[in-house]
Design an enzyme around this catalytic site. Structure first.
Site, mmCIF file in Angstrom:
data_model
loop_
_atom_site.group_PDB
_atom_site.id
_atom_site.type_symbol
_atom_site.label_atom_id
_atom_site.label_comp_id
_atom_site.label_asym_id
_atom_site.label_seq_id
_atom_site.Cartn_x
_atom_site.Cartn_y
_atom_site.Cartn_z
ATOM 1 N N LYS A 195 30.997 22.271 -41.073
ATOM 2 C CA LYS A 195 30.062 21.143 -40.991
ATOM 3 C C LYS A 195 28.722 21.654 -41.498
ATOM 4 O O LYS A 195 27.972 22.315 -40.778
ATOM 5 C CB LYS A 195 29.950 20.660 -39.533
ATOM 6 C CG LYS A 195 29.661 19.179 -39.390
ATOM 7 C CD LYS A 195 28.331 18.738 -39.948
ATOM 8 C CE LYS A 195 27.207 19.029 -38.998
ATOM 9 N NZ LYS A 195 25.878 18.719 -39.615
ATOM 10 N N GLU A 271 24.308 32.271 -33.642
ATOM 11 C CA GLU A 271 23.132 32.893 -34.260
ATOM 12 C C GLU A 271 22.021 31.860 -34.201
ATOM 13 O O GLU A 271 22.121 30.804 -34.832
ATOM 14 C CB GLU A 271 23.458 33.325 -35.693
ATOM 15 C CG GLU A 271 24.411 34.506 -35.686
ATOM 16 C CD GLU A 271 24.904 34.950 -37.054
ATOM 17 O OE1 GLU A 271 24.541 34.321 -38.055
ATOM 18 O OE2 GLU A 271 25.659 35.930 -37.100
ATOM 19 N N CYS A 305 15.270 32.614 -40.300
ATOM 20 C CA CYS A 305 15.375 32.922 -38.869
ATOM 21 C C CYS A 305 14.771 34.280 -38.558
ATOM 22 O O CYS A 305 14.247 34.504 -37.479
ATOM 23 C CB CYS A 305 16.831 32.888 -38.434
ATOM 24 S SG CYS A 305 17.861 33.954 -39.451
HETATM 25 P P1 NAD Z 1 19.949 22.772 -35.911
HETATM 26 O O1 NAD Z 1 20.333 23.448 -34.639
HETATM 27 O O2 NAD Z 1 19.104 21.573 -35.849
HETATM 28 O O3 NAD Z 1 21.238 22.348 -36.728
HETATM 29 C C1 NAD Z 1 22.242 23.284 -37.087
HETATM 30 C C2 NAD Z 1 23.552 22.540 -37.291
HETATM 31 O O4 NAD Z 1 24.021 22.042 -36.037
HETATM 32 C C3 NAD Z 1 23.457 21.331 -38.221
HETATM 33 O O5 NAD Z 1 24.608 21.313 -39.030
HETATM 34 C C4 NAD Z 1 23.445 20.164 -37.237
HETATM 35 O O6 NAD Z 1 23.926 18.966 -37.791
HETATM 36 C C5 NAD Z 1 24.376 20.681 -36.160
HETATM 37 N N1 NAD Z 1 24.216 20.068 -34.849
HETATM 38 C C6 NAD Z 1 23.091 19.585 -34.282
HETATM 39 N N2 NAD Z 1 23.349 19.154 -33.025
HETATM 40 C C7 NAD Z 1 24.663 19.377 -32.794
HETATM 41 C C8 NAD Z 1 25.525 19.142 -31.682
HETATM 42 N N3 NAD Z 1 25.078 18.622 -30.544
HETATM 43 N N4 NAD Z 1 26.834 19.479 -31.808
HETATM 44 C C9 NAD Z 1 27.297 20.040 -32.947
HETATM 45 N N5 NAD Z 1 26.530 20.277 -34.029
HETATM 46 C C10 NAD Z 1 25.218 19.961 -33.952
HETATM 47 O O7 NAD Z 1 19.280 23.933 -36.797
HETATM 48 P P2 NAD Z 1 18.584 23.758 -38.223
HETATM 49 O O8 NAD Z 1 17.325 22.992 -38.014
HETATM 50 O O9 NAD Z 1 19.587 23.293 -39.201
HETATM 51 O O10 NAD Z 1 18.238 25.277 -38.599
HETATM 52 C C11 NAD Z 1 17.063 25.909 -38.211
HETATM 53 C C12 NAD Z 1 17.301 26.773 -36.985
HETATM 54 O O11 NAD Z 1 18.332 27.713 -37.266
HETATM 55 C C13 NAD Z 1 16.115 27.614 -36.568
HETATM 56 O O12 NAD Z 1 16.014 27.588 -35.170
HETATM 57 C C14 NAD Z 1 16.488 29.022 -37.032
HETATM 58 O O13 NAD Z 1 15.876 30.065 -36.339
HETATM 59 C C15 NAD Z 1 17.948 29.010 -36.815
HETATM 60 N N6 NAD Z 1 18.617 30.014 -37.640
HETATM 61 C C16 NAD Z 1 19.114 31.134 -37.041
HETATM 62 C C17 NAD Z 1 19.727 32.118 -37.811
HETATM 63 C C18 NAD Z 1 20.282 33.381 -37.197
HETATM 64 O O14 NAD Z 1 20.991 34.082 -37.879
HETATM 65 N N7 NAD Z 1 19.984 33.674 -35.954
HETATM 66 C C19 NAD Z 1 19.840 31.946 -39.189
HETATM 67 C C20 NAD Z 1 19.304 30.782 -39.761
HETATM 68 C C21 NAD Z 1 18.708 29.822 -38.969
#
Ligand code: NAD
Length: 503
Positions: A195, A271, A305
């Site tokens: 997804k 992550e 991140c």
């Molecule tokens: P997000 O959590 O808003 O979304 C990530 C994914 O989860 C998307 O595909 C979204 O549609 C899906 N999603 C949202 N709610 C959901 C639910 N209830 N059930 C299932 N899926 C759901 O994150 P984002 O805004 O896309 O990305 C930015 C964030 O990602 C920042 O917090 C960043 O730090 C983090 N990040 C972490 C790493 C790491 O390796 N630790 C790497 C990249 C980004």
């Protein structure tokens, strides 16, 4: 795959689709339409660039069924060597279509072409090769054991796939982070339902073409588009046919996914967010520390991140360091991705820009000194509708302000002075997150001491974002659960089975 227009439109305006390409779900080796479509707009100028098929619960169900059938069928029957050959063919396929992936990634994110060309797309291909090599070469353990009858027993371990893996992805490094999960999942013999983020659907969809061309059996790689709650994200993570869930994104979302995974007691690899500290000692190589800190604060418009949002600088060099950071930040020219002079792209969306700008306002309300930036850049008329913000630096706030505690995920950092090693370690650790840090010093003993003391999954010394894909990657505290990378990925993507043979 992009030759026809969507047949129906529920979200967005069906009448305004000229020039917007349809992006479809990829299920069981085929591109499939959907009854619902949503708009994907360019972060550069807010133009409608794609209409994306939103997967229904039935679509997700079909994807999971296809993934299960592939496990039980052609994919499950392959030898490791055959699987490894296919993954190499996928990596080669990405490289052959490099320009298509580059164009798709840049269109979705607005990031500079130079960045995507050097990081996103090459790493997308590398993720398949690295994990193919890991599964080919990693041995399993064996123990000879004594028994009372003197004949003994032999224990040996084998690894088996966990099954269908749900892969939930963010938007900041779309192909790179998606393949970072799909590469090891497939190498270990699993099948996947991916997804992608609703903000960045295109490269995941395009990878379906590469999978087919490489000869990966249908159903091994499936892509379902949509949102989180009440949409494809929820349908994947709550589906009982999904055996394990791997996620990259915000900590709050990770917690929701963990709850979903509790039904059926399914494993998760998470992550998540960060509020990473850079620690700059007065004995650092000043120019290297400036160059590295500029990259860690502002690369990908701060949407990394592992990026830095807290910069601790030892007091004797504080003023000079802030001045040099300011100068570097002001050199970052916003502009179109393909222009060589572009130093910074837009944020991913207007929604995210609203969040980042709310922190820009809050910093001022809390009494921060705005060293540079703090608002929206002045841009040519053709870019004014985009999701742009200025690279921003603040001083004058302490560790307990929300600017120092909460992840903003924009091109911004709070710069704070410190006086001693013990003090800065304590302050860096006084945060709920624990993803990464960058330590800048020429004192070798101190480098090792501080790296060991900081509560993070990844500590860099005199560098940032230098990644060997064989090493462990993940976050401490609220930044993650589990480690992926190299052999560590095998812990999540396989079941380790012990076989005990009485001789
Ligand atoms: P997000 O959590 O808003 O979304 C990530 C994914 O989860 C998307 O595909 C979204 O549609 C899906 N999603 C949202 N709610 C959901 C639910 N209830 N059930 C299932 N899926 C759901 O994150 P984002 O805004 O896309 O990305 C930015 C964030 O990602 C920042 O917090 C960043 O730090 C983090 N990040 C972490 C790493 C790491 O390796 N630790 C790497 C990249 C980004």
């Amino acid at each position: 795959m992009y030759e026809t227009e969507p047949t129906a439109a529920v979200r967005g305006e069906p009448g305004s689709q000229a020039g917007a390409k349809p992006v479809r779900n990829f299920i069981d080796g085929e591109y499939r339409d959907s009854g619902r479509w949503f708009d994907k707009r360019s972060p550069l100028d807010n133009a409608l660039i794609a209409r994306v098929a939103e997967a229904s619960r039935e679509d997700v169900d079909a994807a999971v069924r296809a993934a299960r059938a592939a496990l039980a069928g052609p994919w499950g029957g392959l030898t490791i060597a055959q699987r490894v050959d296919l993954l190499y063919a996928v990596a080669d396929g990405i490289e052959r279509r490099f320009d298509d992936f580059l164009a798709a990634e840049v269109a979705d994110t607005g990031k500079p072409v130079s960045l995507a060309r050097h990081i996103d797309i090459p790493r997308g291909a590398a993720n398949f090769k690295v994990f193919a090599d890991v599964v080919k070469n990693v041995p399993a353990e064996s123990f000879e054991m004594a028994t009372p009858d003197g004949a003994g027993a032999l224990n040996y371990a084998i690894r088996r796939p966990v099954g269908v893996v749900g892969v939930i992805c963010p938007w900041n490094l779309p192909l790179l982070l998606m393949t970072w999960k799909v590469g090891p999942a497939l190498a270990c013999g699993n099948t996947v339902v991916v997804k992608p983020s609703e903000e960045t659907p295109q490269t995941a969809a395009l990878l379906g073409e590469v999978m087919n061309a490489a000869g990966v059996p249908r159903g091994v790689y499936n892509v379902v588009h949509g949102f989180g709650p009440g949409s494809a994200g929820e349908f994947v993570t709550t589906h009982p046919g999904v055996n394990a869930i791997t996620f990259t994104g915000e900590t709050r979302t990770g917690a929701a996914i963990m709850k979903a995974a509790a039904d059926g007691a399914r494993p998760v690899s998470l992550e998540m967010g960060g509020k990473n500290a850079a620690i700059v000692f007065a004995d650092c190589d000043f120019d290297a520390a400036i160059e590295g800190t500029l990259r860690s604060c502002f690369s990908n418009a701060g949407q990394v991140c592992l990026g830095t949002e807290r910069v601790y600088v030892e007091r004797p060099i504080f003023e000079r360091f802030v001045a040099a950071l300011k100068e570097g930040a002001e050199r970052l020219r916003p502009g179109r991705p393909e222009e060589a002079a572009t130093g910074i792209g837009p944020l991913i969306s207007h929604e995210h820009r609203n969040k980042v700008l709310s922190y820009y306002r809050k910093a001022v309300e809390l009494g921060a000194t705005v060293v540079t930036g703090g608002g929206v850049p002045d841009l040519p008329a053709n870019l004014r509708e985009g999701a742009w913000v200025q690279p921003t630096l603040w001083t004058g706030l302490g560790d307990d302000s929300p600017i120092a505690r909460e992840e903003i995920f924009g091109p911004c950092a709070l710069v704070m002075p410190f006086d001693s090693e013990a003090e800065v370690v304590g302050r860096a650790n006084a945060n709920a997150y624990g993803l990464a840090t960058a330590i800048w010093t020429t004192n070798l003993s101190r480098a090792h001491r501080v790296a060991a003391a900081i509560e993070v999954g990844i500590a860099w010394v005199n560098s940032w974002f230098l990644r060997d894909l064989r090493t462990a990657f993940g976050g401490a505290k609220q930044s993650g659960i589990g480690r992926e990378g190299g052999v560590h990925s095998l812990e999540f993507y396989t079941e380790l089975k012990n076989i005990c043979v009485k001789l």
